[in-house]
Design a protein around this motif. Structure first.
Motif: not given
Length: 294
Positions: A198-208
């Motif tokens: 259903d989904g996956t995850t990510r993590r921001t490395r910079t301000r976006i």
């Protein structure tokens, strides 16, 4: 690898009852486990048969325990959940060790096409080989994430086709004529409407900036694959099962993502697509599907 998948399908369908309802997920699992064991591990003979029995139970138990509290991952003897898992894992490691030894001793290893043989011949940039322990883990990862997912897609494909008789008739006519375009479109539409994850995850490395939102660095994001696939902006009449939407075209990468995306896209995507295509081709050629009352 087409031939391997064809042989696994032929082996499995010999056991199927005709004119009688049966659940399709388990048969699809047997096909995908056999195919990946042979294509990835290069397994054959007694080792292959033992892995057919050992691996599904080990992967199922391990996938449940890995999300449990750490205290559950302690070997408290053969009757404890982790003890049962480690017993299966030790047997798995022993079989893989024997397969690695056999492959190393194979004078024709350079001509082999299984992933195990390729990993044994691979070298890091400094010329060092990959360790046996690392190879065993890589093979288990490919197996654990590569057989249940494809089997689920196959089971959903049969469910979808049995409820769309006009499409099923077109697909049967196409396979009899040696075509594949509609079948490929159907595979993509099954994965759009019934994604395995259903989904996956990510993590921001910079301000976006994400739409109207600004997210600081080191923010965890859950990406909903299902919501993306249900978007009317990208798929007209998204709630309907319409493989024709993929005929003569391809979806935008950010809209259709059953295999994830970016550098973390599933490494087995091409293998899975080939497997789906070969299995459906053979089943359409050999059988007629009918919906259940469920």
């Amino acid at each position: 690898y087409d031939r391997i998948v064809e042989e696994e399908v032929a082996r499995e369908i010999l056991t199927w009852p005709e004119g009688k309802e049966f659940e399709t997920l388990e048969p699809m699992l047997r096909i995908t486990v056999g195919a990946i064991l042979r294509a990835v591990f290069g397994a054959a003979g007694p080792a292959l048969e033992e892995l057919r029995d050992t691996v599904p139970a080990m992967v199922t138990l391990g996938s449940m325990l890995v999300v449990c509290p750490t205290i559950m991952r302690r070997d408290l003897g053969p009757w404890s959940p982790w003890g049962r898992y480690m017993k299966k894992r030790r047997r798995f490691d022993a079989i893989i060790a024997s397969l690695i030894a056999e492959a190393r001793a194979d004078s024709a290893i350079a001509e082999r096409e299984d992933v195990l043989a390729l990993l044994l011949q691979a070298r890091y940039e400094n010329g060092e080989p990959i360790s046996d322990e690392h190879i065993a883990d890589e093979l288990l990862t490919l197996l654990g994430s590569g057989h249940e997912t494809t089997a689920s897609s196959l089971a959903w494909a049969l469910e979808r086709l049995s409820r769309h008789p006009e499409l099923l008739e077109r697909l049967t006519d196409e396979v009899d004529a040696g075509g594949s375009e509609l079948r490929q479109a159907t595979i993509w539409e099954v994965q759009r409407t019934r994604p395995v994850l259903d989904g996956t995850t990510r993590r921001t490395r910079t301000r976006i900036r994400l739409g109207e939102w600004v997210l600081p660095e080191n923010t965890n994001i859950i990406v909903s694959i299902k919501l993306a696939h249900d978007s009317e902006n990208d798929f007209n009449d998204a709630g309907s099962f319409k493989p024709d939407r993929f005929l003569g075209t391809k979806s935008k990468p950010a809209a259709w993502m059953p295999f994830g995306g970016g550098v973390n896209r599933c490494v087995g995507a091409a293998f899975a697509n080939m497997e789906l295509d070969v299995v459906l081709r053979m089943l359409l050629r050999e059988f007629r599907f009918a919906p259940t009352d469920a």
